[in-house]
Design a protein around this motif. Structure first.
Motif, PDB file in Angstrom:
ATOM      1  N   LEU A 180     -40.222  22.697  22.074  1.00 39.17           N
ATOM      2  CA  LEU A 180     -41.562  22.185  22.348  1.00 39.17           C
ATOM      3  C   LEU A 180     -41.616  21.513  23.718  1.00 39.17           C
ATOM      4  CD1 LEU A 180     -44.334  21.999  21.014  1.00 39.17           C
ATOM      5  CD2 LEU A 180     -43.675  19.774  20.095  1.00 39.17           C
ATOM      6  N   ALA A 181     -40.558  20.807  24.083  1.00 41.62           N
ATOM      7  CA  ALA A 181     -40.507  20.144  25.392  1.00 41.62           C
ATOM      8  C   ALA A 181     -40.493  21.177  26.521  1.00 41.62           C
ATOM      9  CB  ALA A 181     -39.267  19.257  25.474  1.00 41.62           C
ATOM     10  N   GLN A 182     -39.808  22.279  26.313  1.00 40.01           N
ATOM     11  CA  GLN A 182     -39.760  23.329  27.325  1.00 40.01           C
ATOM     12  C   GLN A 182     -41.108  24.022  27.492  1.00 40.01           C
ATOM     13  OE1 GLN A 182     -36.582  25.867  26.006  1.00 40.01           O
ATOM     14  NE2 GLN A 182     -34.977  24.415  26.539  1.00 40.01           N
ATOM     15  N   ILE A 183     -41.844  24.126  26.394  1.00 35.47           N
ATOM     16  CA  ILE A 183     -43.150  24.802  26.447  1.00 35.47           C
ATOM     17  C   ILE A 183     -44.227  23.881  27.014  1.00 35.47           C
ATOM     18  CG2 ILE A 183     -44.992  25.822  25.037  1.00 35.47           C
ATOM     19  CD1 ILE A 183     -42.794  26.739  23.101  1.00 35.47           C
ATOM     20  N   GLU A 184     -44.242  22.624  26.539  1.00 38.70           N
ATOM     21  CA  GLU A 184     -45.312  21.693  26.886  1.00 38.70           C
ATOM     22  C   GLU A 184     -45.008  20.840  28.122  1.00 38.70           C
ATOM     23  OE1 GLU A 184     -48.171  21.506  25.329  1.00 38.70           O
ATOM     24  OE2 GLU A 184     -47.743  22.897  23.693  1.00 38.70           O
ATOM     25  N   PHE A 185     -43.743  20.792  28.540  1.00 37.43           N
ATOM     26  CA  PHE A 185     -43.319  19.971  29.670  1.00 37.43           C
ATOM     27  C   PHE A 185     -43.617  18.484  29.457  1.00 37.43           C
ATOM     28  CE2 PHE A 185     -44.209  24.187  31.463  1.00 37.43           C
ATOM     29  CZ  PHE A 185     -42.962  24.479  32.009  1.00 37.43           C
ATOM     30  N   ARG A 186     -43.563  18.045  28.182  1.00 33.56           N
ATOM     31  CA  ARG A 186     -43.742  16.632  27.844  1.00 33.56           C
ATOM     32  C   ARG A 186     -42.468  16.156  27.155  1.00 33.56           C
ATOM     33  NH1 ARG A 186     -47.651  14.976  30.940  1.00 33.56           N
ATOM     34  NH2 ARG A 186     -47.211  13.017  29.862  1.00 33.56           N
ATOM     35  N   VAL A 187     -41.408  16.054  27.943  1.00 41.35           N
ATOM     36  CA  VAL A 187     -40.081  15.792  27.397  1.00 41.35           C
ATOM     37  C   VAL A 187     -40.003  14.443  26.691  1.00 41.35           C
ATOM     38  CG1 VAL A 187     -37.640  15.490  27.948  1.00 41.35           C
ATOM     39  CG2 VAL A 187     -38.992  17.238  29.137  1.00 41.35           C
ATOM     40  N   LEU A 188     -40.463  13.394  27.361  1.00 43.27           N
ATOM     41  CA  LEU A 188     -40.313  12.046  26.820  1.00 43.27           C
ATOM     42  C   LEU A 188     -41.078  11.880  25.507  1.00 43.27           C
ATOM     43  CD1 LEU A 188     -38.910   9.413  27.501  1.00 43.27           C
ATOM     44  CD2 LEU A 188     -40.984   8.680  28.724  1.00 43.27           C
ATOM     45  N   GLU A 189     -42.311  12.373  25.460  1.00 43.71           N
ATOM     46  CA  GLU A 189     -43.126  12.239  24.256  1.00 43.71           C
ATOM     47  C   GLU A 189     -42.502  12.995  23.082  1.00 43.71           C
ATOM     48  OE1 GLU A 189     -45.989  11.935  27.766  1.00 43.71           O
ATOM     49  OE2 GLU A 189     -44.188  13.031  27.206  1.00 43.71           O
ATOM     50  N   VAL A 190     -42.056  14.194  23.353  1.00 45.08           N
ATOM     51  CA  VAL A 190     -41.480  15.021  22.284  1.00 45.08           C
ATOM     52  C   VAL A 190     -40.220  14.383  21.720  1.00 45.08           C
ATOM     53  CG1 VAL A 190     -40.364  17.219  21.759  1.00 45.08           C
ATOM     54  CG2 VAL A 190     -42.458  17.187  23.110  1.00 45.08           C
ATOM     55  N   TYR A 191     -39.346  13.890  22.586  1.00 46.66           N
ATOM     56  CA  TYR A 191     -38.093  13.308  22.097  1.00 46.66           C
ATOM     57  C   TYR A 191     -38.309  11.955  21.422  1.00 46.66           C
ATOM     58  CZ  TYR A 191     -35.143  16.963  23.995  1.00 46.66           C
ATOM     59  OH  TYR A 191     -34.534  18.167  24.218  1.00 46.66           O
ATOM     60  N   PHE A 192     -39.336  11.234  21.848  1.00 45.92           N
ATOM     61  CA  PHE A 192     -39.683  10.006  21.135  1.00 45.92           C
ATOM     62  C   PHE A 192     -40.131  10.333  19.711  1.00 45.92           C
ATOM     63  CE2 PHE A 192     -39.544   7.070  24.724  1.00 45.92           C
ATOM     64  CZ  PHE A 192     -39.347   5.856  24.079  1.00 45.92           C
ATOM     65  N   VAL A 193     -40.906  11.377  19.559  1.00 42.76           N
ATOM     66  CA  VAL A 193     -41.356  11.806  18.236  1.00 42.76           C
ATOM     67  C   VAL A 193     -40.153  12.221  17.385  1.00 42.76           C
ATOM     68  CG1 VAL A 193     -42.616  13.605  16.972  1.00 42.76           C
ATOM     69  CG2 VAL A 193     -43.674  12.472  18.933  1.00 42.76           C
ATOM     70  N   ALA A 194     -39.218  12.976  17.974  1.00 42.01           N
ATOM     71  CA  ALA A 194     -38.011  13.385  17.243  1.00 42.01           C
ATOM     72  C   ALA A 194     -37.223  12.164  16.786  1.00 42.01           C
ATOM     73  CB  ALA A 194     -37.143  14.282  18.125  1.00 42.01           C
ATOM     74  N   ALA A 195     -37.104  11.155  17.665  1.00 40.69           N
ATOM     75  CA  ALA A 195     -36.380   9.934  17.302  1.00 40.69           C
ATOM     76  C   ALA A 195     -37.063   9.221  16.141  1.00 40.69           C
ATOM     77  CB  ALA A 195     -36.291   9.011  18.518  1.00 40.69           C
ATOM     78  N   ILE A 196     -38.396   9.203  16.147  1.00 36.02           N
ATOM     79  CA  ILE A 196     -39.135   8.570  15.056  1.00 36.02           C
ATOM     80  C   ILE A 196     -38.899   9.314  13.753  1.00 36.02           C
ATOM     81  CG2 ILE A 196     -41.464   8.141  14.158  1.00 36.02           C
ATOM     82  CD1 ILE A 196     -42.306   7.529  17.055  1.00 36.02           C
ATOM     83  N   TYR A 197     -38.898  10.644  13.801  1.00 41.98           N
ATOM     84  CA  TYR A 197     -38.641  11.445  12.601  1.00 41.98           C
ATOM     85  C   TYR A 197     -37.269  11.139  12.021  1.00 41.98           C
ATOM     86  CZ  TYR A 197     -42.737  14.528  12.918  1.00 41.98           C
ATOM     87  OH  TYR A 197     -44.005  15.028  12.912  1.00 41.98           O
ATOM     88  N   TYR A 198     -36.256  11.097  12.894  1.00 45.90           N
ATOM     89  CA  TYR A 198     -34.903  10.777  12.426  1.00 45.90           C
ATOM     90  C   TYR A 198     -34.863   9.374  11.828  1.00 45.90           C
ATOM     91  CZ  TYR A 198     -32.641  14.884  14.519  1.00 45.90           C
ATOM     92  OH  TYR A 198     -32.237  16.167  14.809  1.00 45.90           O
ATOM     93  N   LEU A 199     -35.544   8.432  12.471  1.00 43.74           N
ATOM     94  CA  LEU A 199     -35.556   7.059  11.992  1.00 43.74           C
ATOM     95  C   LEU A 199     -36.223   6.963  10.625  1.00 43.74           C
ATOM     96  CD1 LEU A 199     -34.818   4.147  12.679  1.00 43.74           C
ATOM     97  CD2 LEU A 199     -37.066   3.905  13.769  1.00 43.74           C
ATOM     98  N   VAL A 200     -37.311   7.694  10.422  1.00 41.17           N
ATOM     99  CA  VAL A 200     -37.995   7.689   9.131  1.00 41.17           C
ATOM    100  C   VAL A 200     -37.095   8.274   8.048  1.00 41.17           C
ATOM    101  CG1 VAL A 200     -39.899   8.711   7.810  1.00 41.17           C
ATOM    102  CG2 VAL A 200     -40.333   7.743  10.079  1.00 41.17           C
ATOM    103  N   MET A 201     -36.449   9.398   8.346  1.00 42.05           N
ATOM    104  CA  MET A 201     -35.592  10.044   7.354  1.00 42.05           C
ATOM    105  C   MET A 201     -34.424   9.142   6.957  1.00 42.05           C
ATOM    106  SD  MET A 201     -35.451  14.100   8.421  1.00 42.05           S
ATOM    107  CE  MET A 201     -34.984  13.828  10.137  1.00 42.05           C
ATOM    108  N   THR A 202     -33.778   8.527   7.944  1.00 42.17           N
ATOM    109  CA  THR A 202     -32.627   7.673   7.634  1.00 42.17           C
ATOM    110  C   THR A 202     -33.064   6.388   6.919  1.00 42.17           C
ATOM    111  OG1 THR A 202     -32.735   6.730   9.872  1.00 42.17           O
ATOM    112  CG2 THR A 202     -31.211   8.562   9.518  1.00 42.17           C
ATOM    113  N   THR A 203     -34.253   5.880   7.251  1.00 43.77           N
ATOM    114  CA  THR A 203     -34.755   4.676   6.592  1.00 43.77           C
ATOM    115  C   THR A 203     -35.071   4.948   5.125  1.00 43.77           C
ATOM    116  OG1 THR A 203     -35.700   3.846   8.668  1.00 43.77           O
ATOM    117  CG2 THR A 203     -36.539   2.893   6.624  1.00 43.77           C
TER     118      THR A 203
END
Length: 233
Positions: A180-203
Motif C-alpha cells: 500500500l505504501a508503494q502504491i499510495e506513496f504515504r509511507v509514514l501513514e501506512v506504517y503507523f496504521v500497521a503499528a496500531i494494528y499490531y498493538l491492538v492484536m497484542t493488547t
C-alpha cells in the motif's frame, strides 16, 4: 513528506489492511497450534530413554533455535524446490513458523513436565495408572500451570514474528502495508496504521492471556472423575 490525517484515517479502515491483519491472526494461530504439537512430541522425545529419539530431538531444537527464522523461511521457500520439494507461499510460511516455534515450545513443555514432583508420578504408578493416564491425569494438568505463561508470551511474539513471512511474499499485515505504501506513496501513514494494528492484536491477546493465567493459578484440586475413581480404590 507531509503527514496527511485524511489518508491516515482512510488506511485505518482500509479493507486491504484489514485483510492483512486477518491473515496475520490466522497464520499465527495455525502456526502456534502446529508448533505446540511439534513441541510436545519433541519434548517427549528429548526426555525419552531411547537415545536415538533423544538425539533427534536435541538436533532439531539445536538447529531451529540456532538459526534465524528469516533464513529458515527463505531456505524452505526457495531452497527446497532445488531438491524437488515445491511449496506455496502459505505452506512455506506455516511450516517455517510452526517448526521454528516448535523448537522453543519443546523446551517450555519439557521444563513444565519436569516441574511435576517425582513423588506424584510414583503415587500415580502405585494406583495402577498407565503411562498415558499418568501424563493425562497427573502430569499435564500440573505442568500446564508452568507452561501457560511462557506459551502465551510465545504467541504474543508470534503475532509480530509473522511479519517475517513478508520476505517470501506472504500477504500478511506488514506485506500489505509495504504494498500500500508503494502504491499510495504515504509511507509514514501506512506504517503507523500497521503499528496500531499490531498493538491492538497484542493488547487483546494480553487481556486473554491474563485471564487464562488467572484460571490456571487457582489451587490445584483433584476434581477429575478419573483421578477420583483411582483414589477411591
Amino acid at each position: 513528506m507531509n503527514w496527511s490525517w485524511p489518508d491516515f484515517f482512510e488506511y485505518l479502515v482500509s479493507p486491504y489492511m484489514l485483510r492483512g491483519a486477518w491473515t496475520t491472526i490466522w497464520l499465527a494461530v495455525v502456526s502456534m497450534l502446529i508448533g505446540i504439537v511439534l513441541g510436545f512430541i519433541a519434548a517427549l522425545m528429548k526426555m525419552s530413554k531411547n537415545q536415538i529419539l533423544k538425539q533427534i530431538a536435541v538436533f532439531y531444537i539445536w538447529l531451529w533455535r540456532g538459526t534465524p527464522l528469516l533464513v529458515q523461511l527463505v531456505i524452505i521457500y526457495t531452497g527446497l524446490p532445488q531438491i524437488g520439494i515445491r511449496l506455496g507461499v502459505i505452506e512455506s510460511a506455516i511450516i517455517g513458523l510452526a517448526v521454528n516455534e516448535g523448537a522453543y515450545f519443546a523446551e517450555i513443555m519439557r521444563s513444565g513436565i519436569m516441574s511435576v514432583e517425582k513423588g506424584q508420578n510414583d503415587a500415580a504408578r502405585a494406583l495402577g495408572m498407565t503411562s498415558r493416564q499418568l501424563m493425562r491425569i497427573v502430569v499435564l494438568p500440573q505442568a500446564t500451570r508452568v507452561i501457560i505463561p511462557p506459551l502465551g508470551n510465545q504467541f504474543l511474539g508470534m503475532l509480530k514474528t509473522t511479519s517475517l513471512a513478508s520476505v517470501i511474499s506472504m500477504n500478511e499485515l506488514l506485506r500489505s502495508a509495504q504494498q500500500l505504501a508503494q502504491i499510495e506513496f504515504r509511507v509514514l501513514e501506512v506504517y503507523f496504521v500497521a503499528a496500531i494494528y499490531y498493538l491492538v492484536m497484542t493488547t487483546v491477546w494480553s487481556f486473554f492471556q491474563r485471564r487464562i493465567e488467572a484460571h490456571y493459578d487457582r489451587p490445584f484440586e483433584m476434581n477429575s472423575p478419573a483421578l477420583a475413581a483411582k483414589g477411591a480404590r
